[in-house]
Design an enzyme around this catalytic site. Sequence first.
Site, mmCIF file in Angstrom:
data_model
loop_
_atom_site.group_PDB
_atom_site.id
_atom_site.type_symbol
_atom_site.label_atom_id
_atom_site.label_comp_id
_atom_site.label_asym_id
_atom_site.label_seq_id
_atom_site.Cartn_x
_atom_site.Cartn_y
_atom_site.Cartn_z
ATOM 1 N N SER A 94 0.849 -1.196 0.000
ATOM 2 C CA SER A 94 0.000 0.000 0.000
ATOM 3 C C SER A 94 0.877 1.236 0.000
ATOM 4 O O SER A 94 2.070 1.170 0.322
ATOM 5 C CB SER A 94 -0.899 0.022 1.242
HETATM 6 C C1 LIG Z 1 3.109 -0.138 3.608
HETATM 7 S S1 LIG Z 1 4.008 -0.689 2.239
HETATM 8 C C2 LIG Z 1 5.309 0.509 2.130
HETATM 9 C C3 LIG Z 1 4.892 1.846 1.648
HETATM 10 C C4 LIG Z 1 5.983 2.569 0.912
HETATM 11 N N1 LIG Z 1 7.065 2.992 1.761
HETATM 12 C C5 LIG Z 1 5.461 3.707 0.067
HETATM 13 O O1 LIG Z 1 5.963 4.821 0.158
HETATM 14 O O2 LIG Z 1 4.566 3.449 -0.739
HETATM 15 C C6 LIG Z 1 4.930 -2.058 2.880
HETATM 16 C C7 LIG Z 1 5.807 -2.706 1.842
HETATM 17 O O3 LIG Z 1 6.713 -3.574 2.515
HETATM 18 C C8 LIG Z 1 6.968 -4.656 1.666
HETATM 19 N N2 LIG Z 1 7.571 -5.746 2.442
HETATM 20 C C9 LIG Z 1 6.971 -6.717 3.166
HETATM 21 N N3 LIG Z 1 7.883 -7.537 3.695
HETATM 22 C C10 LIG Z 1 9.088 -7.068 3.315
HETATM 23 C C11 LIG Z 1 10.421 -7.500 3.532
HETATM 24 N N4 LIG Z 1 10.691 -8.576 4.261
HETATM 25 N N5 LIG Z 1 11.412 -6.794 2.970
HETATM 26 C C12 LIG Z 1 11.162 -5.700 2.213
HETATM 27 N N6 LIG Z 1 9.922 -5.252 1.954
HETATM 28 C C13 LIG Z 1 8.902 -5.920 2.511
HETATM 29 C C14 LIG Z 1 5.611 -4.970 1.083
HETATM 30 O O4 LIG Z 1 5.724 -5.766 -0.084
HETATM 31 C C15 LIG Z 1 5.058 -3.577 0.846
HETATM 32 O O5 LIG Z 1 5.325 -3.152 -0.454
#
Ligand SMILES: C[S@@+](CC[C@H](N)C(=O)[O-])C[C@H]1O[C@@H](n2cnc3c(N)ncnc32)[C@H](O)[C@@H]1O
Length: 381
Positions: A94
């Site tokens: 998101s």
């Molecule tokens: C809330 S979103 C980040 C929002 C982002 N910073 C933006 O500006 O749009 C969280 C993200 O963390 C990623 N994510 C989940 N587990 C992760 C991991 N182990 N390492 C890196 N990214 C991860 C997800 O795929 C997702 O895209």
Amino acid sequence: MISASARLAGLVDELVRVGDLSPGWQGAVSAVPRHLFIPDTVWKEDGDRLVPVHRADDEDAWLGLCYANEPVITQVDDGDPDGPGLVGHEITSSASRPGVVTSMLARLEAEPGMRVLEIGTGTGWNAALLAERLGAANVTSVEVDPAVADRARAVLEATGHPVAVVTGDGASGHPPSAPYDRVIATVAAQQVPCAWAEQTRPGGRVLVPWATDFHNGALVAFTVAHGGVMRGRIVGNVAFMRLREQRGIRASLARDVRDAAGARRTFTDLHPYDVMGEYDASLAVGLRVARCKPVIEHRAEGSYTVWLIDPWSGSWAGLAHEAGAAKFEVRQQGDRDLWDEVEAAYRWWDRLDRPTADRWGLTVSREGQHVWLDDESNPID
Ligand SMILES: C[S@@+](CC[C@H](N)C(=O)[O-])C[C@H]1O[C@@H](n2cnc3c(N)ncnc32)[C@H](O)[C@@H]1O
């Protein structure tokens, strides 16, 4: 139709008015059009399902989502929603709520020229804001989902923010660009990875949304000491999705609540709101009761059931709330008496004189993660 630039100006005004945008970050937020980072298909909640919203169907509605002070769901079910009609069940990427993004940036205390590692690139909007203020060469961002990472990398490049977007597990950080002055996780950790401390210079700051199975979440601001150790306190209330490998098992009423006829029946006079609705109480209960996921099911005006589910063992508890009642029926099934555990944890917090969230702290090192109250000499585990 209201233009994107007018909407961006409106969002900036709103963030300033509610106190979520500090003067230091105002220029960066004003310079980065958020809609350029949002995919053409986003998702919205519809009951317990997630349904798509296509830009091509309604550009105005889509732009409205891009510039509302709300999160935008950009991926469901790891990019593999099921049909028919492509319905999703779990939010897996998101664009976080703008007010949360900008207040976390202020909490990061990053200054121009500092080197920053972001965990969870998502749409790339936060990485672009960091790049605007600190310089793109100083920003590294790690994203676990290859499709999400590729898209963010391309958009960042196209908008003039050539941040290094690394596809991989952010729990390992990114050693080749270390040491960092700041690490910002935009995804929640239950077990905070010590790699983030090890890759940050002593005195540096690491900002992490921290969650338990019971409670999501708390923002912890760590200061890094020598030897890859960091200590921090809860400084805010934020809820983020989990690191992919820490997601555990999703609680499902349909799957997990079984054999209701055989459930153990008791009564309690502890009001569910006191446990679930009070932030400080819910946070403390989460520290004591592992593998317990709450789900609230609304039945009618004032009537709801609080379900507590351990999807690993199949234990569950259901507490039925009726408007005006002073006692509540509890049903419990499985190896664990989940409501009893939660109530005992609530009484423990009460006996401690109801500590507020800011009194809890965490130490993270190679030896693991330790939670304490007020200072390290008072551990709870
Ligand atoms: C809330 S979103 C980040 C929002 C982002 N910073 C933006 O500006 O749009 C969280 C993200 O963390 C990623 N994510 C989940 N587990 C992760 C991991 N182990 N390492 C890196 N990214 C991860 C997800 O795929 C997702 O895209």
